[in-house]
Design a protein around this motif. Structure first.
Motif, short mmCIF file in Angstrom:
data_model
loop_
_atom_site.label_atom_id
_atom_site.label_comp_id
_atom_site.label_asym_id
_atom_site.label_seq_id
_atom_site.Cartn_x
_atom_site.Cartn_y
_atom_site.Cartn_z
N VAL A 56 -13.34 -3.22 4.99
CA VAL A 56 -12.55 -3.77 3.89
C VAL A 56 -12.46 -2.74 2.76
CG1 VAL A 56 -12.60 -5.53 2.08
CG2 VAL A 56 -13.07 -6.17 4.45
N SER A 57 -13.55 -2.04 2.58
CA SER A 57 -13.63 -1.05 1.52
C SER A 57 -13.82 0.33 2.16
CB SER A 57 -14.82 -1.41 0.63
OG SER A 57 -14.89 -0.55 -0.44
N ILE A 58 -12.77 1.17 2.07
CA ILE A 58 -12.81 2.47 2.75
C ILE A 58 -12.68 3.58 1.72
CG2 ILE A 58 -11.71 3.94 4.50
CD1 ILE A 58 -10.64 1.48 5.88
N LEU A 59 -13.48 4.61 1.88
CA LEU A 59 -13.44 5.77 0.99
C LEU A 59 -13.04 7.00 1.79
CD1 LEU A 59 -14.15 7.23 -1.73
CD2 LEU A 59 -16.49 7.44 -0.86
N GLU A 60 -12.08 7.75 1.22
CA GLU A 60 -11.68 9.02 1.85
C GLU A 60 -11.91 10.15 0.85
OE1 GLU A 60 -7.85 10.46 4.28
OE2 GLU A 60 -7.35 10.03 2.19
N LEU A 61 -12.48 11.25 1.32
CA LEU A 61 -12.64 12.44 0.50
C LEU A 61 -11.71 13.51 1.07
CD1 LEU A 61 -15.44 10.80 0.44
CD2 LEU A 61 -16.41 12.91 -0.42
N GLY A 62 -10.65 13.85 0.31
CA GLY A 62 -9.66 14.83 0.78
C GLY A 62 -8.38 14.13 1.19
N THR A 63 -7.50 13.87 0.20
CA THR A 63 -6.28 13.09 0.44
C THR A 63 -5.15 13.94 1.00
OG1 THR A 63 -6.87 12.01 -1.66
CG2 THR A 63 -4.79 11.35 -0.64
N ALA A 64 -4.99 15.16 0.46
CA ALA A 64 -3.82 16.02 0.70
C ALA A 64 -2.54 15.20 0.45
CB ALA A 64 -3.88 16.65 2.09
N THR A 65 -1.63 15.16 1.43
CA THR A 65 -0.36 14.45 1.20
C THR A 65 -0.43 12.96 1.52
OG1 THR A 65 0.36 15.06 3.42
CG2 THR A 65 1.06 16.51 1.63
N GLY A 66 -1.62 12.50 1.93
CA GLY A 66 -1.78 11.07 2.20
C GLY A 66 -1.57 10.68 3.65
N TYR A 67 -1.50 11.68 4.54
CA TYR A 67 -1.23 11.36 5.96
C TYR A 67 -2.35 10.50 6.55
CZ TYR A 67 -0.22 12.03 10.94
OH TYR A 67 0.04 11.82 12.27
N ALA A 97 0.67 9.97 -3.73
CA ALA A 97 1.07 8.71 -4.38
C ALA A 97 2.48 8.33 -3.95
CB ALA A 97 0.98 8.85 -5.89
N LYS A 98 3.36 9.35 -3.90
CA LYS A 98 4.74 9.09 -3.50
C LYS A 98 4.79 8.62 -2.03
CE LYS A 98 8.84 11.77 -3.05
NZ LYS A 98 8.96 13.18 -2.73
N ASN A 99 3.98 9.25 -1.20
CA ASN A 99 3.99 8.89 0.23
C ASN A 99 3.39 7.50 0.47
OD1 ASN A 99 5.29 11.24 1.05
ND2 ASN A 99 3.37 12.39 1.10
N PHE A 100 2.35 7.15 -0.29
CA PHE A 100 1.80 5.79 -0.15
C PHE A 100 2.85 4.76 -0.56
CE2 PHE A 100 -2.52 7.91 -0.83
CZ PHE A 100 -2.88 7.83 0.51
N GLN A 101 3.59 5.13 -1.60
CA GLN A 101 4.66 4.21 -2.05
C GLN A 101 5.72 4.08 -0.95
OE1 GLN A 101 6.99 5.67 -5.33
NE2 GLN A 101 7.11 3.64 -6.23
N ARG A 102 6.13 5.20 -0.37
CA ARG A 102 7.15 5.16 0.69
C ARG A 102 6.65 4.35 1.89
NH1 ARG A 102 8.77 11.06 2.17
NH2 ARG A 102 10.40 10.03 3.36
N ALA A 103 5.35 4.40 2.13
CA ALA A 103 4.78 3.65 3.27
C ALA A 103 4.57 2.18 2.92
CB ALA A 103 3.45 4.28 3.69
N GLY A 104 4.86 1.81 1.67
CA GLY A 104 4.68 0.41 1.25
C GLY A 104 3.20 0.06 1.11
N LEU A 105 2.38 1.07 0.78
CA LEU A 105 0.93 0.84 0.75
C LEU A 105 0.29 1.08 -0.62
CD1 LEU A 105 0.06 2.47 4.20
CD2 LEU A 105 -0.37 0.08 3.58
N SER A 106 1.11 1.28 -1.65
CA SER A 106 0.54 1.59 -2.98
C SER A 106 -0.48 0.53 -3.42
CB SER A 106 1.65 1.66 -4.04
OG SER A 106 2.51 2.71 -3.74
N HIS A 107 -0.20 -0.72 -3.05
CA HIS A 107 -1.09 -1.81 -3.47
C HIS A 107 -2.47 -1.71 -2.81
CE1 HIS A 107 0.40 -3.05 0.45
NE2 HIS A 107 -0.62 -3.91 0.51
N ALA A 108 -2.56 -0.92 -1.74
CA ALA A 108 -3.81 -0.86 -0.97
C ALA A 108 -4.55 0.46 -1.16
CB ALA A 108 -3.52 -1.06 0.52
N VAL A 109 -4.13 1.25 -2.16
CA VAL A 109 -4.75 2.57 -2.36
C VAL A 109 -5.04 2.84 -3.84
CG1 VAL A 109 -4.58 5.06 -1.92
CG2 VAL A 109 -3.30 3.48 -0.49
N ASP A 110 -6.23 3.35 -4.12
CA ASP A 110 -6.54 3.94 -5.43
C ASP A 110 -6.76 5.42 -5.20
OD1 ASP A 110 -6.46 1.62 -6.92
OD2 ASP A 110 -8.59 1.16 -6.54
#
Ligand SMILES: C[S@@+](CC[C@H](N)C(=O)[O-])C[C@H]1O[C@@H](n2cnc3c(N)ncnc32)[C@H](O)[C@@H]1O
Length: 204
Positions: A56-67, A97-110
């Motif tokens: 439910v709670s996932i942490l990623e270190l190293g976002t780059a373009t959000g792939y 941030a732009k790619n998360f928005q395009r994927a319709g996932l902005s609400h699920a990412v900080d």
């Protein structure tokens, strides 16, 4: 004799699943601009792991373009949760941030912009799953703090552990009583470089 036996690399390469237009665009962009993303096979693996563990709670270190983040955020959202992802490059954080928005996932990412070592100090957790994919020499430095913010029985996945800069990290996992780790050295189609390792470690 079948291709599976004669040429297992091309055999397994052809089995990598289809991706949507956004993901294919990010793969092409990564190739053209030399951005080391995990590619579709490791991304699917992360998605499957996140879903089966119900993270439910996932942490990623190293976002780059959000792939990779798109796969992780999708899994987190489907599990009813969220992804927190850390990136120190302002330019990459903006693109992600732009790619998360395009994927319709902005609400699920900080997206947390800054040095992973510093940001980790301000995160409380507990995280169910952590994906580690920053510069490899920092892996061993962030490991103790990941051990603090991950829940017991949480899953840590670290990419590129076949790189020489990950040696100290690999040894730290092997020597630590906090982690039960497994290193896989594998052919991973679409992953760069293709003969590399992944570490899966359970916090205990
Ligand atoms: C391998 S790329 C991440 C690829 C991404 N996980 C994917 O597969 O789509 C590593 C990223 O981590 C960032 N990075 C490296 N060291 C970092 C650190 N200490 N703190 C925060 N970000 C870092 C780099 O700027 C780069 O964008």
């Amino acid at each position: 004799m079948s291709d599976m036996i004669l040429n297992p690399e091309s055999y397994f390469r052809q089995l990598v699943g289809e991706r949507d237009d956004l993901l294919k665009e990010l793969e092409l962009e990564a190739e053209n601009q030399d951005i080391p993303i995990i590619g579709p096979l490791v991304a699917e693996l992360l998605y499957v792991l996140a879903r089966v563990t119900g993270a439910v709670s996932i942490l990623e270190l190293g976002t780059a373009t959000g792939y990779s983040g798109i796969y992780l955020a999708k899994a987190a959202a489907e599990n009813g949760g969220k992804l927190v992802t850390i990136e120190w490059s302002r330019e990459m954080a903006r693109r992600a941030a732009k790619n998360f928005q395009r994927a319709g996932l902005s609400h699920a990412v900080d997206i947390c912009e800054g040095d992973a070592l510093e940001i980790l100090e301000s995160l409380e957790g507990p995280f169910d799953m952590v994906f580690l994919d920053i510069d490899k020499e920092f892996y061993v430095k962030v490991l103790p703090r990941i051990g603090d913010v991950i829940k017991d029985s949480g899953l840590l996945v670290a990419d590129n552990v076949g790189f020489k800069d990950a040696d100290a990290f690999n040894r730290a996992i092997a020597d630590s009583s906090r982690w039960k780790g497994v290193n896989l050295f594998a052919f991973l189609p679409g992953h760069s470089p293709e003969k590399d390792g992944l570490c899966f470690a359970m916090a205990q």
